[in-house]
Design an enzyme around this catalytic site. Structure first.
Site, PDB file in Angstrom:
ATOM      1  N   ARG A  82      -1.360  -5.767 -10.449  1.00 21.65           N
ATOM      2  CA  ARG A  82      -1.813  -5.649  -9.214  1.00 21.65           C
ATOM      3  C   ARG A  82      -2.611  -4.374  -9.201  1.00 21.65           C
ATOM      4  O   ARG A  82      -3.570  -4.145  -8.576  1.00 21.65           O
ATOM      5  CB  ARG A  82      -0.520  -5.503  -8.147  1.00 21.65           C
ATOM      6  N   LYS A 184      -3.615  -2.158  -3.209  1.00 20.25           N
ATOM      7  CA  LYS A 184      -2.739  -0.952  -2.773  1.00 20.25           C
ATOM      8  C   LYS A 184      -3.526   0.485  -2.816  1.00 20.25           C
ATOM      9  O   LYS A 184      -3.352   1.052  -3.983  1.00 20.25           O
ATOM     10  CB  LYS A 184      -1.613  -1.010  -3.721  1.00 20.25           C
ATOM     11  N   GLU A 220       0.894  -8.253   8.454  1.00 23.07           N
ATOM     12  CA  GLU A 220       1.998  -7.600   7.811  1.00 23.07           C
ATOM     13  C   GLU A 220       2.181  -6.262   8.790  1.00 23.07           C
ATOM     14  O   GLU A 220       1.765  -6.042   9.488  1.00 23.07           O
ATOM     15  CB  GLU A 220       1.681  -7.370   6.321  1.00 23.07           C
TER      16      GLU A 220
HETATM   17  C1  LIG Z   1       3.504  -1.915  -1.517  1.00 19.24           C
HETATM   18  C2  LIG Z   1       2.898  -2.714  -0.255  1.00 19.24           C
HETATM   19  C3  LIG Z   1       4.143  -3.902   0.095  1.00 19.24           C
HETATM   20  C4  LIG Z   1       5.352  -4.462  -0.552  1.00 19.24           C
HETATM   21  O1  LIG Z   1       4.802  -4.812  -1.843  1.00 19.24           O
HETATM   22  P1  LIG Z   1       6.148  -4.748  -2.996  1.00 19.24           P
HETATM   23  O2  LIG Z   1       5.410  -5.201  -4.456  1.00 19.24           O
HETATM   24  O3  LIG Z   1       7.145  -5.862  -2.561  1.00 19.24           O
HETATM   25  O4  LIG Z   1       6.982  -3.436  -3.074  1.00 19.24           O
HETATM   26  C5  LIG Z   1       3.786  -4.561   1.335  1.00 19.24           C
HETATM   27  N1  LIG Z   1       2.648  -4.241   1.837  1.00 19.24           N
HETATM   28  C6  LIG Z   1       1.838  -3.149   1.766  1.00 19.24           C
HETATM   29  C7  LIG Z   1       0.775  -2.812   2.522  1.00 19.24           C
HETATM   30  C8  LIG Z   1       2.007  -2.357   0.640  1.00 19.24           C
HETATM   31  O5  LIG Z   1       1.375  -1.552   0.317  1.00 19.24           O
END
Ligand SMILES: *Cc1c(COP(=O)(O)O)cnc(C)c1O
Length: 341
Positions: A82, A184, A220
């Site tokens: 990722r 991210k 989300e």
């Molecule tokens: C990091 C993150 C998540 C959760 O991802 P995981 O890999 O399960 O920790 C969900 N939404 C956003 C916007 C994120 O930055």
């Protein structure tokens, strides 16, 4: 190895400085060999690309002690992949997957005294991140970068059981339809800060964001994906190109199918149909699953039948299954657990 004298059950989710961090520097088109260092500070140019144009992305994962006393990390290969994808989206050189996993191994080993004991509910949170290092004033990507990982012990996310939270439908947008929502990047969080402070001021725990294109579909929250449970026990999660692909959510869906025999579905979810679901939860590395008891849409309260006292029954099963896999109480699917020591 002697553990640090820390009150593991009461440390909360904050930064506690540990002894070692990893750093690798990218210069002249290549990453150097990388090393563990002890200095927790960074010195960089006032005109560094990260400071001026927010060229930075990050990851988050945990290492913890399993029932049989090993220290393990959960699916670091997916964090590595990722992050390579996030880097590409920000015109940064990808940090190679094998090196990422090796750096995770090194940082956890070096800070093993900070890995909380089994049963404490605490874990060692790892924060890989990279950023444009050299000075850039005309808008363009940096040519020098740093990749780093630091570790910090974090407490149990829920002290005394997971109480359902209340989230509100945000009037702010998190990510543009063809923007950076799926990577991210710190920039996605910068723009969520005002929205989260505002939500807290109004008495809500979190914001749920809608698709910015039509504002009719659920996306989300600021830092976690959503899952819903239908009245006939199907696990449903929103599908959108601007959602961050949560590793926790992907793991929960697979566990739902393979361990609990539940049907799963990834599809567009209209705000309008949310009232028909039986349970709702937020998923991410920090809490694994946080139950949502209520979604408030401009005064209209959508209350899930699971209520405000405890997790819904299916959410609880998913939570127990995933944490059981992570802690070594349930046999993990091939490749999910990386044994550090
Ligand atoms: C990091 C993150 C998540 C959760 O991802 P995981 O890999 O399960 O920790 C969900 N939404 C956003 C916007 C994120 O930055």
């Amino acid at each position: 190895m002697e553990k640090k004298n820390i009150d593991w059950a009461n440390i909360g989710f904050g930064y506690i400085q540990t002894d070692y961090r990893y750093v690798s520097q990218y210069k002249d088109g290549a990453w150097d060999e990388g090393a563990l260092i002890t200095d927790p500070t960074i010195t960089l140019s006032e005109c560094a690309c990260v400071l001026q144009y927010a060229q930075t992305c990050f990851e988050g994962l945990k290492a913890y002690t399993t029932e049989d006393g090993h220290i393990v990390a959960f699916r670091p290969d997916l964090n590595a992949e990722r992050m390579m994808n996030s880097a590409a989206g920000l015109e940064m050189p990808p940090f190679p997957k094998e090196r990422f996993i090796d750096a995770v191994q090194k940082v956890v080993e070096a800070n093993a005294a900070y890995v909380p004991p089994y049963g404490s509910g605490a874990s060692l949170y790892l924060r890989p991140y990279m950023f444009g290092f050299n000075s850039v004033i005309g808008v363009k990507p940096a040519t020098e970068y740093q990749f780093r990982i630091f570790a910090t012990p974090v407490g149990p996310y829920f002290k005394g059981g997971a109480k359902p939270i209340t989230i509100r439908v945000s009037d702010f947008d998190r990510a543009a339809p063809r923007g950076t929502g799926h990577i991210k990047a710190g920039l996605n969080y910068a723009m969520s800060l005002h929205a989260i402070v505002d939500a807290h001021n109004q008495g809500f725990d979190e914001n749920v964001y809608l698709d910015p294109g039509t504002r009719t579909k659920i996306e989300e929250t600021g830092g976690a994906n959503l899952i819903f449970i239908t009245k006939d026990n199907k696990v449903v999660t929103p599908k959108s190109s601007s959602i961050l692909p949560s590793i926790t959510r992907r793991s929960i869906l697979q566990a739902a199918r393979d361990y609990l025999g539940l049907e799963t579905e990834e599809r567009e979810i209209l705000l309008e149909e949310v009232k028909d679901f039986a349970e709702c939860g937020l998923c991410g590395t920090a809490a694994v699953i946080s139950p949502v008891g209520k979604i408030v849409d401009h005064g209209n309260e959508i209350c899930f039948p699971s209520g405000m006292e405890k997790m819904g029954p299916v959410t609880q099963k998913l939570y127990d299954t995933l944490t059981g896999i992570q802690m070594g109480r349930i046999k993990a699917p091939e490749g999910w657990i990386k044994v550090i020591q």
